[in-house]
Design an enzyme around this catalytic site. Sequence first.
Site, short mmCIF file in Angstrom:
data_model
loop_
_atom_site.label_atom_id
_atom_site.label_comp_id
_atom_site.label_asym_id
_atom_site.label_seq_id
_atom_site.Cartn_x
_atom_site.Cartn_y
_atom_site.Cartn_z
N PRO A 86 3.00 0.35 36.96
CA PRO A 86 3.33 1.66 36.39
C PRO A 86 2.91 2.82 37.30
O PRO A 86 3.33 3.95 37.09
CB PRO A 86 2.58 1.69 35.06
CG PRO A 86 1.81 0.43 34.94
CD PRO A 86 2.09 -0.43 36.12
N GLU A 113 -5.18 -6.27 33.75
CA GLU A 113 -5.44 -4.85 34.00
C GLU A 113 -4.81 -4.36 35.30
O GLU A 113 -4.62 -3.18 35.50
CB GLU A 113 -6.95 -4.58 34.04
CG GLU A 113 -7.55 -4.24 32.70
CD GLU A 113 -6.82 -3.14 31.95
OE1 GLU A 113 -6.88 -1.98 32.39
OE2 GLU A 113 -6.17 -3.45 30.93
N ARG A 150 23.58 -6.72 41.10
CA ARG A 150 24.96 -6.30 40.78
C ARG A 150 25.56 -5.39 41.85
O ARG A 150 26.78 -5.21 41.89
CB ARG A 150 25.06 -5.69 39.37
CG ARG A 150 24.35 -4.40 39.20
CD ARG A 150 24.33 -3.97 37.74
NE ARG A 150 25.63 -3.51 37.26
CZ ARG A 150 26.16 -2.34 37.57
NH1 ARG A 150 25.53 -1.51 38.39
NH2 ARG A 150 27.33 -1.98 37.09
N ASP A 164 29.86 3.67 37.56
CA ASP A 164 28.64 3.52 36.77
C ASP A 164 28.01 4.86 36.43
O ASP A 164 28.10 5.81 37.21
CB ASP A 164 27.54 2.79 37.58
CG ASP A 164 27.79 1.30 37.70
OD1 ASP A 164 28.63 0.78 36.95
OD2 ASP A 164 27.13 0.69 38.54
CL1 6GU Z 1 6.55 -2.27 37.09
N1 6GU Z 1 4.65 -2.86 35.34
C1 6GU Z 1 4.00 -2.67 34.20
N2 6GU Z 1 2.98 -3.46 33.89
N3 6GU Z 1 4.29 -1.70 33.35
C2 6GU Z 1 5.32 -0.91 33.68
C3 6GU Z 1 6.07 -1.06 34.85
C4 6GU Z 1 5.70 -2.06 35.68
N4 6GU Z 1 7.01 -0.11 34.88
C5 6GU Z 1 6.86 0.59 33.77
N5 6GU Z 1 5.84 0.12 33.05
#
Ligand code: 6GU
Length: 238
Positions: A86, A113, A150, A164
């Site tokens: 994230p 974690e 794709r 798209d």
């Molecule tokens: Cl790539 N990993 C995790 N654990 N949570 C996320 C993510 C990735 N992308 C958005 N939330």
Amino acid sequence: MKISVLTLFPEIFTGFQETSIIKKAILKGLVDYEVIDMRSFTEDKHNRVDDYPYGGGAGLVLMCQPVIDAIKATRTESSVVVMLTPQGRTLKQSIAYELSTYDHLILLCGHYEGFDERIRHYVDMEMSIGDYVLTGGETAAMVISDAVIRLVDGVITKESHEDDSFSNGLLEYPHYTRPRDYEGLVVPDVLISGHHENVRTFRLKESLRKTKRVRPDLLESREMTDLEIKLLHEIENE
Ligand code: 6GU
């Protein structure tokens, strides 16, 4: 192109690889898709791949040894190692295009974690799929794999992705198929008229309408043609 996924949960990718367009792309040899269990790289006598964080705190942290050994065993000169986290750049269609041009993507999935910070020294880029937290990178790796595969030549026709959503900076126009009247919900006349120019203009206007309503942020950063400006004025006056 080749995609290698490094994960502690390889089984989650089974259905993904064996279904629909992704399955066909693999069968046609357009994509080589490989899923590697990082646990098989552990040198720990109890097969551990994670441990408690220095400094304390909740959760477990993925250890350097199994993860970095898995990267080293998988990468070649032409590999791009992508860590799913994230904390990464947010996936966009333009990034999916960029990724689809590489020879070999390695998608590194974390869990728990997170990763020992030193693993980042072995990574070329960090990607997120949006501003929310998942239990692990696996579903994100499937999202990225799908968006990239794709776009690989021969997987779907070029025309299918030139229209798209996001390819032209707008959300896609509405589609209709038979019947013309479904419980009083009717297909717009222009789509049945056979007038190609009018169909194109209708679709552009509906793309603009949808984008303005749902994703006005996309319009702010976009250069407009004279026709688009005119259509937006019409929409505002309806
Ligand atoms: Cl790539 N990993 C995790 N654990 N949570 C996320 C993510 C990735 N992308 C958005 N939330």
